[in-house]
Design an enzyme around this catalytic site. Structure first.
Site, PDB file in Angstrom:
ATOM      1  CG  HIS A  43      -5.383   0.075  -9.851  1.00  0.00           C
ATOM      2  ND1 HIS A  43      -4.772   0.040 -11.082  1.00  0.00           N
ATOM      3  CD2 HIS A  43      -5.981  -1.137  -9.694  1.00  0.00           C
ATOM      4  CE1 HIS A  43      -4.976  -1.150 -11.632  1.00  0.00           C
ATOM      5  NE2 HIS A  43      -5.709  -1.884 -10.822  1.00  0.00           N
ATOM      6  CB  CYS A 100      -5.662   2.248  13.722  1.00  0.00           C
ATOM      7  SG  CYS A 100      -5.310   3.918  13.112  1.00  0.00           S
TER       8      CYS A 100
HETATM    9  C1  BV8 Z   1      -4.512  -8.682  -7.526  1.00  0.00           C
HETATM   10  C2  BV8 Z   1      -0.163   0.945  -8.113  1.00  0.00           C
HETATM   11  C3  BV8 Z   1      -5.566 -10.369  -6.283  1.00  0.00           C
HETATM   12  C4  BV8 Z   1      -0.805   2.221  -7.958  1.00  0.00           C
HETATM   13  C5  BV8 Z   1      -0.603  -0.635  -9.864  1.00  0.00           C
HETATM   14  C6  BV8 Z   1      -0.008 -12.993 -14.119  1.00  0.00           C
HETATM   15  C7  BV8 Z   1      -1.092 -12.880 -14.991  1.00  0.00           C
HETATM   16  C8  BV8 Z   1      -2.171 -12.069 -14.677  1.00  0.00           C
HETATM   17  C9  BV8 Z   1      -2.185 -11.350 -13.482  1.00  0.00           C
HETATM   18  C10 BV8 Z   1      -1.106 -11.463 -12.648  1.00  0.00           C
HETATM   19  C11 BV8 Z   1      -0.030 -12.272 -12.947  1.00  0.00           C
HETATM   20  N1  BV8 Z   1       0.865 -12.144 -11.926  1.00  0.00           N
HETATM   21  C12 BV8 Z   1       0.372 -11.299 -10.997  1.00  0.00           C
HETATM   22  C13 BV8 Z   1      -0.822 -10.899 -11.426  1.00  0.00           C
HETATM   23  C14 BV8 Z   1      -1.715  -9.994 -10.755  1.00  0.00           C
HETATM   24  C15 BV8 Z   1      -1.235  -8.547 -10.938  1.00  0.00           C
HETATM   25  C16 BV8 Z   1      -1.026  -8.217 -12.395  1.00  0.00           C
HETATM   26  O1  BV8 Z   1      -1.985  -8.008 -13.119  1.00  0.00           O
HETATM   27  N2  BV8 Z   1       0.254  -8.148 -12.820  1.00  0.00           N
HETATM   28  C17 BV8 Z   1       0.515  -7.876 -14.222  1.00  0.00           C
HETATM   29  C18 BV8 Z   1       1.522  -6.745 -14.349  1.00  0.00           C
HETATM   30  C19 BV8 Z   1       1.022  -9.167 -14.858  1.00  0.00           C
HETATM   31  N3  BV8 Z   1      -2.320  -7.770 -10.414  1.00  0.00           N
HETATM   32  C20 BV8 Z   1      -2.345  -7.478  -9.104  1.00  0.00           C
HETATM   33  O2  BV8 Z   1      -1.477  -7.758  -8.306  1.00  0.00           O
HETATM   34  C21 BV8 Z   1      -3.601  -6.770  -8.647  1.00  0.00           C
HETATM   35  N4  BV8 Z   1      -4.115  -7.416  -7.486  1.00  0.00           N
HETATM   36  O3  BV8 Z   1      -4.388  -9.401  -8.490  1.00  0.00           O
HETATM   37  O4  BV8 Z   1      -5.067  -9.047  -6.352  1.00  0.00           O
HETATM   38  C22 BV8 Z   1      -4.603 -11.095  -5.418  1.00  0.00           C
HETATM   39  C23 BV8 Z   1      -4.458 -10.656  -4.120  1.00  0.00           C
HETATM   40  C24 BV8 Z   1      -3.598 -11.355  -3.297  1.00  0.00           C
HETATM   41  C25 BV8 Z   1      -2.875 -12.450  -3.788  1.00  0.00           C
HETATM   42  C26 BV8 Z   1      -3.014 -12.835  -5.122  1.00  0.00           C
HETATM   43  C27 BV8 Z   1      -3.871 -12.152  -5.959  1.00  0.00           C
HETATM   44  C28 BV8 Z   1      -3.272  -5.326  -8.293  1.00  0.00           C
HETATM   45  C29 BV8 Z   1      -2.997  -4.554  -9.541  1.00  0.00           C
HETATM   46  C30 BV8 Z   1      -2.765  -3.078  -9.201  1.00  0.00           C
HETATM   47  C31 BV8 Z   1      -1.300  -2.842  -9.167  1.00  0.00           C
HETATM   48  N5  BV8 Z   1      -1.046  -1.434  -8.955  1.00  0.00           N
HETATM   49  N6  BV8 Z   1      -0.174   0.573  -9.540  1.00  0.00           N
HETATM   50  C32 BV8 Z   1       0.105   3.247  -8.577  1.00  0.00           C
HETATM   51  O5  BV8 Z   1       1.201   3.448  -8.039  1.00  0.00           O
HETATM   52  O6  BV8 Z   1      -0.322   3.782  -9.616  1.00  0.00           O
HETATM   53  S1  BV8 Z   1      -0.544  -1.143 -11.483  1.00  0.00           S
HETATM   54  C33 BV8 Z   1      -0.257   0.121 -12.577  1.00  0.00           C
HETATM   55  O7  BV8 Z   1      -0.615  -0.426 -13.866  1.00  0.00           O
HETATM   56  C34 BV8 Z   1      -1.147   1.326 -12.425  1.00  0.00           C
HETATM   57  O8  BV8 Z   1      -2.063   1.237 -11.365  1.00  0.00           O
HETATM   58  C35 BV8 Z   1      -1.929   1.377 -13.716  1.00  0.00           C
HETATM   59  O9  BV8 Z   1      -3.189   1.826 -13.451  1.00  0.00           O
HETATM   60  C36 BV8 Z   1      -1.915  -0.040 -14.129  1.00  0.00           C
HETATM   61  C37 BV8 Z   1      -2.254  -0.281 -15.569  1.00  0.00           C
HETATM   62  O10 BV8 Z   1      -1.334   0.452 -16.388  1.00  0.00           O
HETATM   63  P1  BV8 Z   1      -1.976   1.430 -17.514  1.00  0.00           P
HETATM   64  O11 BV8 Z   1      -2.869   2.390 -16.834  1.00  0.00           O
HETATM   65  O12 BV8 Z   1      -2.545   0.613 -18.607  1.00  0.00           O
HETATM   66  O13 BV8 Z   1      -0.699   2.239 -17.979  1.00  0.00           O
HETATM   67  P2  BV8 Z   1       0.459   1.759 -18.970  1.00  0.00           P
HETATM   68  O14 BV8 Z   1       1.592   2.708 -18.799  1.00  0.00           O
HETATM   69  O15 BV8 Z   1       0.689   0.299 -18.825  1.00  0.00           O
HETATM   70  O16 BV8 Z   1      -0.170   1.972 -20.427  1.00  0.00           O
HETATM   71  C38 BV8 Z   1      -0.465   3.269 -20.886  1.00  0.00           C
HETATM   72  C39 BV8 Z   1      -1.081   3.115 -22.268  1.00  0.00           C
HETATM   73  O17 BV8 Z   1      -1.471   4.405 -22.745  1.00  0.00           O
HETATM   74  C40 BV8 Z   1      -0.121   2.541 -23.294  1.00  0.00           C
HETATM   75  O18 BV8 Z   1      -0.791   1.509 -24.001  1.00  0.00           O
HETATM   76  C41 BV8 Z   1       0.170   3.728 -24.245  1.00  0.00           C
HETATM   77  O19 BV8 Z   1       0.305   3.305 -25.574  1.00  0.00           O
HETATM   78  C42 BV8 Z   1      -1.084   4.550 -24.090  1.00  0.00           C
HETATM   79  N7  BV8 Z   1      -0.924   5.999 -24.319  1.00  0.00           N
HETATM   80  C43 BV8 Z   1       0.144   6.775 -24.007  1.00  0.00           C
HETATM   81  N8  BV8 Z   1      -0.136   8.060 -24.326  1.00  0.00           N
HETATM   82  C44 BV8 Z   1      -1.416   8.082 -24.821  1.00  0.00           C
HETATM   83  C45 BV8 Z   1      -1.918   6.764 -24.823  1.00  0.00           C
HETATM   84  N9  BV8 Z   1      -3.150   6.456 -25.262  1.00  0.00           N
HETATM   85  C46 BV8 Z   1      -3.921   7.479 -25.725  1.00  0.00           C
HETATM   86  N10 BV8 Z   1      -3.516   8.770 -25.736  1.00  0.00           N
HETATM   87  C47 BV8 Z   1      -2.268   9.097 -25.308  1.00  0.00           C
HETATM   88  N11 BV8 Z   1      -1.879  10.386 -25.364  1.00  0.00           N
HETATM   89 ZN    ZN Z   2      -3.168   4.276  13.247  1.00  0.00          ZN
END
Ligand code: BV8
Ligand code: ZN
Length: 247
Positions: A118, A129
């Protein structure tokens, strides 16, 4: 929490290990997660921030959000989960990190082979550009602009945007060819990244989940450790190095 002896035995035979990580691995570095109980997206809606239309509508607000996160990241340090993954690189043929995180903590911890699915908050580029900007950006006149006049944006993947193909293909190949696949600190809800867990599972890898709670993919894990990553990863590899006579 006891580490399964069978996992230690599998580690002793393993050649290639993938660490697929999410925001949870950086939680103990005081970087807020997205969806956990104190997740940043409980307050702000991702759709309003992490997508290109939101940026074009209100670049100041999106930059304010990323600069806020950059500040937190700059003040943070890799934690024992990141450093354990870096330290064990000498014990195995191949340790590959496939991360969804943009915080650069794996690199700062010393991991060498990293696929960033990501993007990376330390990189930026011009939407016009595509010129890259790594150093400090100039916000004195509002949203930073490229010399060509285009808006500069963070080099991170927003919703609806394609993942960088070289990074995703590298991560997918690693998942398809590893012996053990650790899914660490991810809610496994964002695709196509989360699909890599299925790729590893289908290819026959042993799946080890490290998360403080159950996730959408816990049912396919061979081992689940419901503990903080910064506690359990050092313990697993302590037990491993002890039993492999590496201590
Ligand atoms: C794409 C930006 C193709 C960067 C992020 C319906 C079904 C399936 C998919 C989709 C859908 N509708 C839309 C989609 C596609 C969509 C998607 O998946 N949506 C989801 C939400 C339903 N995906 C996209 O759009 C991707 N691109 O599909 O392109 C395309 C292209 C054009 C047209 C059509 C399709 C792009 C996805 C990237 C989005 N960008 N962020 C930023 O600002 O960071 S997403 C965001 O979530 C972050 O990037 C992060 O990396 C990502 C995943 O989250 P996690 O890392 O898992 O974090 P989270 O907080 O959720 O969980 C943390 C976990 O840690 C928890 O479980 C917690 O219990 C645990 N935890 C906490 N503390 C600890 C711990 N574990 C261990 N130890 C600890 N101490
Ligand atoms: Zn430029």
């Amino acid at each position: 929490m006891e580490i399964d002896k069978s996992l230690i035995a599998e580690l002793k035979k393993a050649k290639s290990i993938v660490f697929f990580t999410g925001a949870g691995i950086s939680a103990e570095s005081s970087i807020p997660t997205f969806r956990g109980k104190d997740g940043i997206w409980n307050k702000l809606k991702p759709e309003e921030l992490a997508n290109f239309d939101a940026f074009m509508k209100n670049p100041e607000m999106v930059w304010e959000w990323y600069n806020h996160r950059k500040k937190i990241i700059q003040e943070s340090q890799p934690n024992r989960a990141h450093t354990t993954i870096a330290e064990i690189q000498n014990y195995f043929d191949e340790i590959i990190v496939v991360t969804q995180n943009i915080d650069n903590l794996h690199r700062r911890a010393g991991s060498k082979k990293i696929f960033e699915l990501h993007g990376n908050i330390e990189r930026n580029y011009c939407i016009n550009c595509k010129e890259f900007y790594i150093e400090n950006l100039d916000f004195s006149a509002g949203v930073p602009k490229c010399k060509c006049g285009g808006l500069i944006r963070p080099d991170v993947v927003w919703f609806g945007e394609y993942l960088p193909m070289d990074q995703f293909n590298g991560g997918e190949k690693a998942a398809a060819n590893c012996d053990i696949f650790f899914a660490v600190g991810t809610s496994a809800v964002v695709y196509p990244a989360a699909g890599l867990i299925n790729v590893a599972h289908t290819a026959g890898a042993t799946i080890v989940e490290v998360n403080i709670e159950e996730t959408a993919l816990s049912h396919i894990a061979n081992y689940t450790y419901t503990r903080k990553a910064g506690e359990i990863l050092p313990q697993i590899f302590n037990d491993y190095s002890g039993s492999a006579g590496l201590n």
